[in-house]
Design a protein around this motif. Structure first.
Motif, PDB file in Angstrom:
ATOM      1  N   PHE A   1      28.091 -16.515  32.480  1.00 31.03           N
ATOM      2  CA  PHE A   1      27.472 -17.805  32.186  1.00 31.03           C
ATOM      3  C   PHE A   1      25.953 -17.821  32.395  1.00 31.03           C
ATOM      4  N   ASN A   2      25.359 -16.637  32.484  1.00 29.30           N
ATOM      5  CA  ASN A   2      23.903 -16.539  32.527  1.00 29.30           C
ATOM      6  C   ASN A   2      23.410 -16.058  31.149  1.00 29.30           C
ATOM      7  N   ILE A   3      22.397 -16.723  30.638  1.00 30.26           N
ATOM      8  CA  ILE A   3      21.831 -16.368  29.328  1.00 30.26           C
ATOM      9  C   ILE A   3      20.504 -15.651  29.555  1.00 30.26           C
ATOM     10  N   THR A   4      20.396 -14.453  28.999  1.00 26.21           N
ATOM     11  CA  THR A   4      19.166 -13.677  29.106  1.00 26.21           C
ATOM     12  C   THR A   4      18.599 -13.432  27.712  1.00 26.21           C
ATOM     13  N   PHE A   5      17.330 -13.755  27.545  1.00 25.89           N
ATOM     14  CA  PHE A   5      16.657 -13.498  26.267  1.00 25.89           C
ATOM     15  C   PHE A   5      16.177 -12.049  26.259  1.00 25.89           C
ATOM     16  N   LEU A   6      16.660 -11.269  25.307  1.00 22.67           N
ATOM     17  CA  LEU A   6      16.300  -9.859  25.236  1.00 22.67           C
ATOM     18  C   LEU A   6      15.147  -9.592  24.271  1.00 22.67           C
ATOM     19  N   LYS A   7      15.186 -10.233  23.116  1.00 26.68           N
ATOM     20  CA  LYS A   7      14.140  -9.981  22.124  1.00 26.68           C
ATOM     21  C   LYS A   7      14.027 -11.164  21.186  1.00 26.68           C
ATOM     22  N   GLY A   8      12.792 -11.443  20.763  1.00 28.84           N
ATOM     23  CA  GLY A   8      12.547 -12.503  19.780  1.00 28.84           C
ATOM     24  C   GLY A   8      11.696 -11.973  18.639  1.00 28.84           C
ATOM     25  N   THR A   9      12.011 -12.386  17.427  1.00 28.11           N
ATOM     26  CA  THR A   9      11.252 -11.972  16.242  1.00 28.11           C
ATOM     27  C   THR A   9      10.989 -13.187  15.370  1.00 28.11           C
ATOM     28  N   PHE A  10       9.725 -13.396  15.035  1.00 23.33           N
ATOM     29  CA  PHE A  10       9.367 -14.432  14.076  1.00 23.33           C
ATOM     30  C   PHE A  10       9.299 -13.763  12.714  1.00 23.33           C
ATOM     31  N   LEU A  11      10.304 -14.031  11.892  1.00 25.10           N
ATOM     32  CA  LEU A  11      10.403 -13.397  10.588  1.00 25.10           C
ATOM     33  C   LEU A  11       9.818 -14.333   9.533  1.00 25.10           C
ATOM     34  N   ILE A  12       8.811 -13.831   8.819  1.00 25.43           N
ATOM     35  CA  ILE A  12       8.152 -14.610   7.773  1.00 25.43           C
ATOM     36  C   ILE A  12       8.452 -13.955   6.428  1.00 25.43           C
ATOM     37  N   ILE A  13       9.028 -14.735   5.527  1.00 26.32           N
ATOM     38  CA  ILE A  13       9.310 -14.251   4.182  1.00 26.32           C
ATOM     39  C   ILE A  13       8.301 -14.898   3.240  1.00 26.32           C
ATOM     40  N   LYS A  14       7.571 -14.094   2.501  1.00 27.74           N
ATOM     41  CA  LYS A  14       6.562 -14.650   1.595  1.00 27.74           C
ATOM     42  C   LYS A  14       6.836 -14.221   0.159  1.00 27.74           C
ATOM     43  N   GLU A  15       6.244 -14.977  -0.743  1.00 27.15           N
ATOM     44  CA  GLU A  15       6.399 -14.688  -2.165  1.00 27.15           C
ATOM     45  C   GLU A  15       5.642 -13.403  -2.509  1.00 27.15           C
ATOM     46  N   PRO A  16       6.144 -12.664  -3.514  1.00 25.68           N
ATOM     47  CA  PRO A  16       5.406 -11.474  -3.961  1.00 25.68           C
ATOM     48  C   PRO A  16       4.032 -11.855  -4.484  1.00 25.68           C
ATOM     49  N   GLU A  17       3.060 -10.983  -4.290  1.00 18.71           N
ATOM     50  CA  GLU A  17       1.710 -11.225  -4.762  1.00 18.71           C
ATOM     51  C   GLU A  17       1.412 -10.307  -5.945  1.00 18.71           C
ATOM     52  N   ALA A  18       0.888 -10.885  -7.003  1.00 15.40           N
ATOM     53  CA  ALA A  18       0.520 -10.083  -8.159  1.00 15.40           C
ATOM     54  C   ALA A  18      -0.712  -9.241  -7.833  1.00 15.40           C
ATOM     55  N   ASP A  19      -0.724  -8.017  -8.351  1.00 20.51           N
ATOM     56  CA  ASP A  19      -1.834  -7.107  -8.079  1.00 20.51           C
ATOM     57  C   ASP A  19      -2.884  -7.134  -9.178  1.00 20.51           C
ATOM     58  N   ILE A  20      -2.647  -7.911 -10.225  1.00 18.57           N
ATOM     59  CA  ILE A  20      -3.555  -7.919 -11.372  1.00 18.57           C
ATOM     60  C   ILE A  20      -4.765  -8.803 -11.081  1.00 18.57           C
ATOM     61  N   THR A  21      -5.945  -8.263 -11.340  1.00 14.01           N
ATOM     62  CA  THR A  21      -7.187  -8.998 -11.101  1.00 14.01           C
ATOM     63  C   THR A  21      -7.784  -9.563 -12.384  1.00 14.01           C
ATOM     64  N   ALA A  22      -7.484  -8.950 -13.535  1.00 12.15           N
ATOM     65  CA  ALA A  22      -8.045  -9.453 -14.797  1.00 12.15           C
ATOM     66  C   ALA A  22      -7.254  -8.888 -15.974  1.00 12.15           C
ATOM     67  N   ILE A  23      -7.181  -9.692 -17.049  1.00 11.38           N
ATOM     68  CA  ILE A  23      -6.614  -9.259 -18.324  1.00 11.38           C
ATOM     69  C   ILE A  23      -7.664  -9.521 -19.393  1.00 11.38           C
ATOM     70  N   VAL A  24      -8.132  -8.465 -20.051  1.00 12.81           N
ATOM     71  CA  VAL A  24      -9.218  -8.574 -21.025  1.00 12.81           C
ATOM     72  C   VAL A  24      -8.697  -8.173 -22.397  1.00 12.81           C
ATOM     73  N   GLN A  25      -8.914  -9.038 -23.380  1.00  7.91           N
ATOM     74  CA  GLN A  25      -8.524  -8.743 -24.757  1.00  7.91           C
ATOM     75  C   GLN A  25      -9.761  -8.595 -25.620  1.00  7.91           C
ATOM     76  N   ASP A  26      -9.817  -7.513 -26.399  1.00 10.38           N
ATOM     77  CA  ASP A  26     -10.942  -7.257 -27.290  1.00 10.38           C
ATOM     78  C   ASP A  26     -10.620  -7.747 -28.696  1.00 10.38           C
ATOM     79  N   SER A  27     -11.629  -8.325 -29.366  1.00 11.07           N
ATOM     80  CA  SER A  27     -11.456  -8.845 -30.722  1.00 11.07           C
ATOM     81  C   SER A  27     -12.024  -7.864 -31.737  1.00 11.07           C
ATOM     82  N   PRO A  28     -11.430  -7.809 -32.937  1.00  4.74           N
ATOM     83  CA  PRO A  28     -11.983  -6.944 -33.988  1.00  4.74           C
ATOM     84  C   PRO A  28     -13.410  -7.363 -34.333  1.00  4.74           C
ATOM     85  N   THR A  29     -14.288  -6.392 -34.491  1.00  3.92           N
ATOM     86  CA  THR A  29     -15.695  -6.688 -34.773  1.00  3.92           C
ATOM     87  C   THR A  29     -15.970  -6.786 -36.272  1.00  3.92           C
ATOM     88  N   ASP A  30     -15.162  -6.117 -37.097  1.00  2.00           N
ATOM     89  CA  ASP A  30     -15.367  -6.128 -38.546  1.00  2.00           C
ATOM     90  C   ASP A  30     -14.424  -7.127 -39.204  1.00  2.00           C
TER      91      ASP A  30
END
Length: 288
Positions: free
Chosen positions: A111-140
């Motif tokens: 009837f004795n409760i002992t705390f052995l370990k605690g973990t604060f688990l944080i789940i986060k959304e995935p982060e996109a690694d893309i910084t820029a998307i560039v599209q080139d237009s026809p010049t002629d």
């Protein structure tokens, strides 16, 4: 049993062992997590618990094991647990945002409760690694029947990527009247089309080309879309104007060409005649 356990948590003072630890763990949605609780092996009969505390919810008992029970992995809902001598494991597969919370490993002995370990688990959304998307237009100018190549350059930082999947590239178009949209082409990321920046090893540039023989119906705005980390990012779009050469224009051009040829022939003939006349006149004047 669980009601009694909650009452013990409230009414009795818990205590920590000398090696009690508390840690923070951050993972991305979909990753597997294993929490480990270690304890001293003893001949006494002890009971170990994994409980979860989340904001707005009552404490939730996730797993329970006795000190003498080593029957392999136990499955509780989507969570699995395993006990080995001196260790009690909690495995959460394919984590969700709702798995965020405080996870405590407790020991119950007489009837004795002992705390052995605690973990604060944080789940986060995935982060996109893309910084820029560039599209080139026809010049002629683009005419009906021409082969047009559209280019999409993707800049991304591989060091920031938090999801395992490669990005996929899609091309689609929207007509000039914006009443129709067409899915055209899809391509999964290929390392052959990517190059690393010399300034930073983690920066990469991938270039994707899309070629098409166009007609007047293909005029519109073409978009490069990139699917990565559960989201879709879009380029600014490339507007494609297709000029049509009409039959009348073709006939007119043919007539103009023929007139130019006739004029050139006439000029050459006149030049030859003038030369002959001048030579004849010269011969007469010289008495030949």
């Amino acid at each position: 049993m669980y009601i009694l356990f909650y009452l013990l948590l409230i009414l009795r003072d818990g205590r920590c062992t000398d090696n009690q630890t508390f840690a923070t763990k951050i993972v991305v949605v979909g990753e597997n997590v294993t929490l480990t609780c270690t304890y001293q092996i003893t001949t006494d009969i002890e009971t170990y618990f994994w409980i979860k505390l989340a904001v707005g919810n009552l404490p939730e008992v996730l797993a329970k094991a006795n000190s003498f029970d080593y029957n392999g992995w136990n499955v509780i809902s989507r969570i699995t647990t395993k006990q080995e001598p001196g260790s009690f494991f909690l495995n959460i597969p394919k984590t969700k945002l709702s798995d965020t919370g405080f996870y405590y490993c407790l020991k119950s002995h007489r009837f004795n409760i002992t705390f052995l370990k605690g973990t604060f688990l944080i789940i986060k959304e995935p982060e996109a690694d893309i910084t820029a998307i560039v599209q080139d237009s026809p010049t002629d100018p683009v005419y009906s029947g021409d082969l047009v190549t559209l280019q999409c350059s993707i800049l991304f930082d591989s060091a920031k990527k938090t999801c395992p999947e490669d990005h996929s590239v899609y091309w689609f178009s929207i007509g000039l009247d914006e009443s129709r949209s067409n899915y055209i082409y899809a391509l999964v990321n290929s390392s052959d089309q990517c190059e690393r920046s010399t300034d930073a090893q983690s920066l990469q540039k991938c270039v994707y080309n899309f070629s098409k023989s166009v007609s007047s119906s293909d005029a519109g705005t073409y978009y490069c879309a990139v699917a990565t980390c559960g989201e879709i990012l879009y380029g600014d779009g490339t507007k494609l104007d297709v000029e049509v050469v009409s039959e009348c224009d073709t006939q007119d051009n043919t007539i103009v060409f023929l007139l130019c040829v006739a004029l050139a022939i006439s000029l050459i003939t006149i030049a030859v005649l003038v030369s002959v006349i001048m030579k004849t006149s010269y011969d007469c004047c010289s008495g030949k």
